[in-house]
Structures are given as C-alpha cells and as structure tokens.
Design an enzyme around this catalytic site. Structure first.
Site, PDB file in Angstrom:
ATOM      1  N   ASP A  30       0.785  -1.229   0.000  1.00  0.00           N
ATOM      2  CA  ASP A  30       0.000   0.000   0.000  1.00  0.00           C
ATOM      3  C   ASP A  30       0.822   1.287   0.000  1.00  0.00           C
ATOM      4  O   ASP A  30       0.287   2.348   0.271  1.00  0.00           O
ATOM      5  CB  ASP A  30      -0.942  -0.002   1.219  1.00  0.00           C
TER       6      ASP A  30
ATOM      7  N   CYS B  59     -15.948  10.356  -0.857  1.00  0.00           N
ATOM      8  CA  CYS B  59     -15.814   9.218   0.065  1.00  0.00           C
ATOM      9  C   CYS B  59     -15.334   9.687   1.436  1.00  0.00           C
ATOM     10  O   CYS B  59     -14.360  10.441   1.546  1.00  0.00           O
ATOM     11  CB  CYS B  59     -14.829   8.214  -0.535  1.00  0.00           C
TER      12      CYS B  59
ATOM     13  N   CYS C 282     -14.241   5.028   7.063  1.00  0.00           N
ATOM     14  CA  CYS C 282     -15.655   4.652   7.075  1.00  0.00           C
ATOM     15  C   CYS C 282     -15.757   3.186   6.676  1.00  0.00           C
ATOM     16  O   CYS C 282     -15.137   2.760   5.708  1.00  0.00           O
ATOM     17  CB  CYS C 282     -16.438   5.528   6.094  1.00  0.00           C
TER      18      CYS C 282
ATOM     19  N   CYS D  32     -19.775   0.721   3.667  1.00  0.00           N
ATOM     20  CA  CYS D  32     -19.953  -0.097   2.463  1.00  0.00           C
ATOM     21  C   CYS D  32     -19.367  -1.491   2.640  1.00  0.00           C
ATOM     22  O   CYS D  32     -19.831  -2.453   2.022  1.00  0.00           O
ATOM     23  CB  CYS D  32     -19.370   0.599   1.231  1.00  0.00           C
TER      24      CYS D  32
ATOM     25  N   CYS E 209     -21.773  -5.739   3.448  1.00  0.00           N
ATOM     26  CA  CYS E 209     -21.609  -6.763   2.408  1.00  0.00           C
ATOM     27  C   CYS E 209     -22.073  -8.129   2.916  1.00  0.00           C
ATOM     28  O   CYS E 209     -21.579  -8.620   3.939  1.00  0.00           O
ATOM     29  CB  CYS E 209     -20.144  -6.838   1.978  1.00  0.00           C
TER      30      CYS E 209
END
Length: 353
Positions: A139, A219, A246, A249, A253
C-alpha cells in the site's frame, strides 16, 4: 524451475508457507499488463475521481501493470491478511458523543505487520530458489493490489470497488510480492455480487456514481484521511461521528457472513481505547498528546490538526451541548482548518441548545 510440475510444487509449498505466516488468502497473477485494468485506471484518473491524490496520476505508468514498475517481473504473489472484526462496525452509529474509527485502524499499523510477514515469505522463496529476485509491497508503492488480487483469484472487486473474498468477505489487508519467477497461476475470481447493491445504498455521501465506480472526492475515508483542507459543508453532516475512515460499504456486504474473526491476526485486535473513544477526550489532544496516544497506529500519519478537524465535525454532529466549550476553545487554533471546523461545530451545537 524448468518444468510445470516443479513450478506447481514450488507454488504449493509457497502457499503453505504463506498460511503459516498468517496470510488467509493466497494467489498468483501474471505480471504482464492487462489492457482492461489499464483502461479502467486511465478512465478513473481522467474523470478526476482520485481527488487530490496526485501521486495516483504522477505514477500512472507504473500502476498500469507490475511490469510497468519492474520490467523483469513475471509473477505476482497476491496475499491477504484478515482483520475481520468481532464487533459490529456500525454499532456506534447513534452514539454521537463517541467517535467511530474504521476497523482497520483500531489495532496495530497494518503496513508494519503485513510487510514484516511479506519479507519473511520473500526470504523463504529466495532460499528455495536462489536465482529468484523479489520485491515486496504494502500500500505504499504504485501497485494495484485489488485488481491484482482479483486476477490472482483471492476475490473480486465488488461494487464498492474493494476486494471481496468468498471466504473472508471485505475484511482483508492486501500485499504483493513481485518476482522474476514464473509461478503457477490459479486463475481469476469471477464477480459474485449479482444484483446486490447493499454497499452502494449504504454510502452516506453517495460516493458511487455507478456500481464498480468510486468518486474518492465524496468518500468519507478520503475526506477524513487524505483530504487536507476544510471538508466541504455539503459533506460535514454526513460524516456523522466518523473521524477516521468509514466502514459502511464494507460492513453491509452479505459475503461477510463467511468471515471469521478467528482468522484475524492478533496484532489487528482493537485497542480498547479506540473501540468507542469519547469525543471530549480526543478534542483535548495537543500535538504531543496525539503522537503519544496514536503511537504504532496508522492514524498517526494524518497528524494532530487533520485529526482534530475530523473530531470537530463529529462534535458538531453530536448534539451534545457539553462539547460546545471544547469547540469554542479551538476557534483560535493556530491551524486555520481546525479553527474553521471549530467555529462550524460550536455554531451547530449552540443552535441545538
């Protein structure tokens, strides 16, 4: 390696070693450019959906494919480490005097934890194949971990654009090892989102222009972590009590029902003080206090000013009049963005009294 059987055997042993090191997901992807992935990246950047993350555009040529970054690479070892939570990430939604911190940031910094184990796996591979060359990534380099994870078969990019694993849901930290070895590829994972749109509907700021498309500028994770200036007023109320990232989302799932917190690494277990921190305590942090409190945490990288800015927006949304004095004290903060957030929060709280 000189034959397919030997290559397959090495890949199987490599996977066993990866599992022993704590990786819950493993797959092999080709290092060559995928025209479809490259075109998606180009379109996303062209639409400006990366916001102020200019490094995404600056090194686009490296992101297009592993070989764009390292021409000698032949295979990508895609890996995932579970951080599946034992608690409901949405539980604090109505506890407005408390702050919500994204699940991934409640434990130790994943960059350090994942990279340490990637290096151990890379050393094992080089010991087995001394002619092999390797590079490890977590990352912090121009590496498209999510599309590569899909190509390696460890999951698929869901409608929220994050990787979804059939075994671990949306809770995976991703890492990659590029190598000059040609390893046995397992094939890509097919999309299994179907007609579900739970992640799209859960977004508080409508950050998805369409399924499989994310406008980072809307976002909350981007706004609270990457965005450096004042958050636009149209988004401030939607932030709620989220002060770092956050999970909405991800948390909704349906594939998360297969995620098991027992597979999560011990290092990712939440620090007790970060599960439901009180806004009053966070607003009182000066720079030294912030650095001490978040030592070893990924939160430390955004700095005290951006962090307190986020806490002030949360305070303004809390309806808790007891926080008004704390906000007032910060209206003269040396950082103009903090001072602006403090004035907004104080005004909101006073109007609610």
């Amino acid at each position: 390696m000189v034959n397919a059987q030997a290559t397959s055997d090495l890949t199987q042993r490599l996977e066993r070693q990866a599992r022993e090191l704590g990786f819950a997901a493993f797959g092999i992807a080709p290092a060559a450019e995928d025209p479809v992935r490259a075109e998606r990246l180009e379109r996303w950047l062209g639409d400006g959906h990366h916001g102020s993350m200019e490094w995404m555009e600056t090194r686009q040529h490296h992101r297009r494919s592993p070989q764009g970054l390292w021409p000698e690479a032949r295979s990508v070892i895609a890996l995932g480490m579970s951080y599946a939570p034992a608690h409901d990430p949405m539980a604090l939604e109505t506890a407005r005097s408390h702050a919500r911190i994204s699940v991934y940031a409640q434990g130790k910094d994943y960059h350090d934890v994942v990279k340490k184990r990637l290096k151990a796996l890379a050393r094992w591979l080089v010991a087995e194949e001394p002619d092999a060359e390797v590079k490890v990534f977590v990352d912090t380099a121009p590496v498209m971990e999510k599309p590569l994870g899909e190509a390696a078969g460890i999951g698929w990019q869901g409608k929220h654009t994050n990787l979804v694993s059939p075994d671990h849901g949306s809770w995976l930290f991703l890492g990659a090892i590029y190598t000059t070895l040609a390893l046995s590829e397992g094939g890509s994972q097919r999309d299994q989102c179907g007609t579900c749109r739970a992640c799209l509907d859960a977004c508080p700021t409508d950050a998805f222009p369409a399924p499989y498309q994310l406008d980072a500028r809307r976002c909350i994770s981007y706004l609270t972590i990457e965005h450096k200036g004042p958050v636009a007023e149209e988004f401030r109320e939607a932030l709620g009590n989220r002060i770092y990232g956050c999970d909405d989302c991800l948390a909704v799932c349906p594939w998360n029902k297969f995620a098991d917190e027992a597979h999560a690494m011990r290092e990712f277990l939440p620090r007790a003080e970060l599960v439901a921190p009180r806004l009053a305590e966070l607003l009182a942090l000066d720079d030294a206090g912030f650095r001490s409190f978040f030592s070893g945490s990924p939160i430390k990288r955004i700095g005290r000013d951006r962090f307190v800015r986020n806490c002030l927006y949360a305070a303004g949304n809390s309806g808790d009049g007891a926080l008004a004095k704390l906000c007032d004290r910060l209206t003269d903060d040396p950082d103009p963005v903090v001072a602006d957030a403090a004035r907004w929060a104080a005004a909101r709280l006073k109007s609610a009294l």
